[in-house]
Design a protein around this motif. Structure first.
Motif, PDB file in Angstrom:
ATOM      1  N   GLU A  69       0.827  -1.200   0.000  1.00  0.00           N
ATOM      2  CA  GLU A  69       0.000   0.000   0.000  1.00  0.00           C
ATOM      3  C   GLU A  69       0.862   1.251   0.000  1.00  0.00           C
ATOM      4  OE1 GLU A  69      -3.396   0.220   2.253  1.00  0.00           O
ATOM      5  OE2 GLU A  69      -4.077  -1.766   1.664  1.00  0.00           O
ATOM      6  N   THR A  70       0.286   2.316  -0.505  1.00  0.00           N
ATOM      7  CA  THR A  70       1.040   3.552  -0.651  1.00  0.00           C
ATOM      8  C   THR A  70       1.426   4.163   0.699  1.00  0.00           C
ATOM      9  OG1 THR A  70       1.005   5.773  -1.540  1.00  0.00           O
ATOM     10  CG2 THR A  70      -1.112   4.889  -0.824  1.00  0.00           C
ATOM     11  N   ALA A  71       2.619   4.716   0.755  1.00  0.00           N
ATOM     12  CA  ALA A  71       3.048   5.412   1.964  1.00  0.00           C
ATOM     13  C   ALA A  71       2.457   6.816   2.017  1.00  0.00           C
ATOM     14  CB  ALA A  71       4.570   5.481   2.003  1.00  0.00           C
ATOM     15  N   ALA A  72       2.025   7.314   0.861  1.00  0.00           N
ATOM     16  CA  ALA A  72       1.576   8.710   0.783  1.00  0.00           C
ATOM     17  C   ALA A  72       0.373   8.993   1.682  1.00  0.00           C
ATOM     18  CB  ALA A  72       1.245   9.077  -0.663  1.00  0.00           C
ATOM     19  N   LEU A  73      -0.451   7.977   1.951  1.00  0.00           N
ATOM     20  CA  LEU A  73      -1.662   8.205   2.749  1.00  0.00           C
ATOM     21  C   LEU A  73      -1.524   7.703   4.186  1.00  0.00           C
ATOM     22  CD1 LEU A  73      -4.282   7.029   0.071  1.00  0.00           C
ATOM     23  CD2 LEU A  73      -3.428   9.344   0.478  1.00  0.00           C
TER      24      LEU A  73
END
Ligand code: ARG
Length: 298
Positions: A69-73
């Motif tokens: 999963e993305t780290a951005a969120l």
């Protein structure tokens, strides 16, 4: 994240319904059932969310970082870069806050993703290189170009645009050929800049950090014309009614462009989530409302 998987589930369910029910059920009926499934799921989500403990929330956040999963969120905040010098897509409002179509759109996306949206106003030419460090993503009426795709990915396109030519009323410039050898004002690092610099012969290109400064220099006679995207061109020209006109770039053989959100390269999970949110916003009418509020209702 939860809501998106719920939607996926609803989509899978609706596909199952379609095949299970065979020919006797119309697509509209299946759609209805899918919508109901979504509704129930959404209610379940609300209930689930409100009963989640802090520890669970934290564990969720950690799982996000660990997985694909993305780290951005992961921190619950989507940091978004823009250049609020581009009405009606982004501008600074009377309270000194960035506002406009793009800002409203990214906030709606943040809401769908269950994260807070923080907007960083910066120079347009710095946006692409800031993705992945100072900002997570950028929304700035940014045209998808091959050159930018070397360093960032783009979401699905959300708006079609074209460059316009702003001219002093009564100017004789009317064709692509008339632009040759002229002094042209542009915003630095924009597609208008690239056209004036690379595609038109013998131009002198004056680059400004703000499009409006190029327009002011047009009024002062320091440039012969300004090349900038359609909607900002219409806004800027209307501020000088009777003095400036804005002509459609089609008349100068400029091609159409597509705006999209610039994303960190290779973050497929973030791209998928943002595209899913964008699709929902288009499907549920929010997108058209924003167009009406910010662009067509100007
Ligand atoms: N569409 C043009 C580009 O991508 C101009 C965008 C300028 N945007 C802004 N917020 N100043 O180059």
């Amino acid at each position: 994240m939860k809501k998106i998987s719920a939607l996926l589930l609803a989509a899978v369910l609706s596909m199952g319904l379609l095949t299970a029910c065979g020919d006797s059920e119309t697509a509209a009926e299946a759609g209805n059932e899918a919508a109901q499934a979504e509704d129930t799921q959404a209610q379940d989500d609300v209930a689930a969310e409100s009963t989640q403990t802090d520890a669970e929330v934290e564990a969720d956040a950690e799982a996000d970082v660990a997985g694909a999963e993305t780290a951005a969120l992961a921190d619950g905040v989507l940091t978004v870069g823009t250049n609020a010098e581009f009405p009606p897509f982004e501008y600074v409002d009377d309270n000194g806050e960035p506002d406009g179509f793009d800002i409203a759109l990214i906030k709606a996306i943040g809401e769908k993703l269950g994260v807070e949206v923080e907007v960083e106003n910066m120079e347009f030419a710095s946006l692409v290189s800031s993705i992945g460090s100072k900002i997570d993503v950028a929304i700035a009426g940014m045209t998808v170009t091959e050159e930018r795709q070397q360093s960032v990915d783009f979401s699905d396109a959300y708006y079609e645009a074209v460059q316009y030519v702003i001219l002093p009323e009564g100017s004789e410039i009317a064709t692509a050929q008339d632009l040759e050898g002229k002094t042209i004002g542009v915003q630095l690092g924009t597609t208008g800049d690239f056209i004036a610099t690379d595609d038109i012969a013998d131009t002198t290109v004056q680059q400004y950090n703000k499009g409006v400064d190029a327009v002011n220099d047009l009024i002062n006679g320091r440039v012969d014309c300004v090349i900038i995207d359609k909607n900002p061109a219409l806004v800027f020209a209307s501020k000088f009614e009777g003095q400036l006109v804005a002509l459609d770039g089609a008349q100068f053989d400029f091609g159409t462009e597509e705006y999209a959100i610039a994303l960190p390269k290779g973050d497929a999970d973030l791209a998928e989530k943002i595209n899913a949110a964008l699709a929902e916003i288009k499907a549920d009418g929010t997108f058209d409302e924003l167009v009406q509020t910010y662009i067509e209702g100007e």
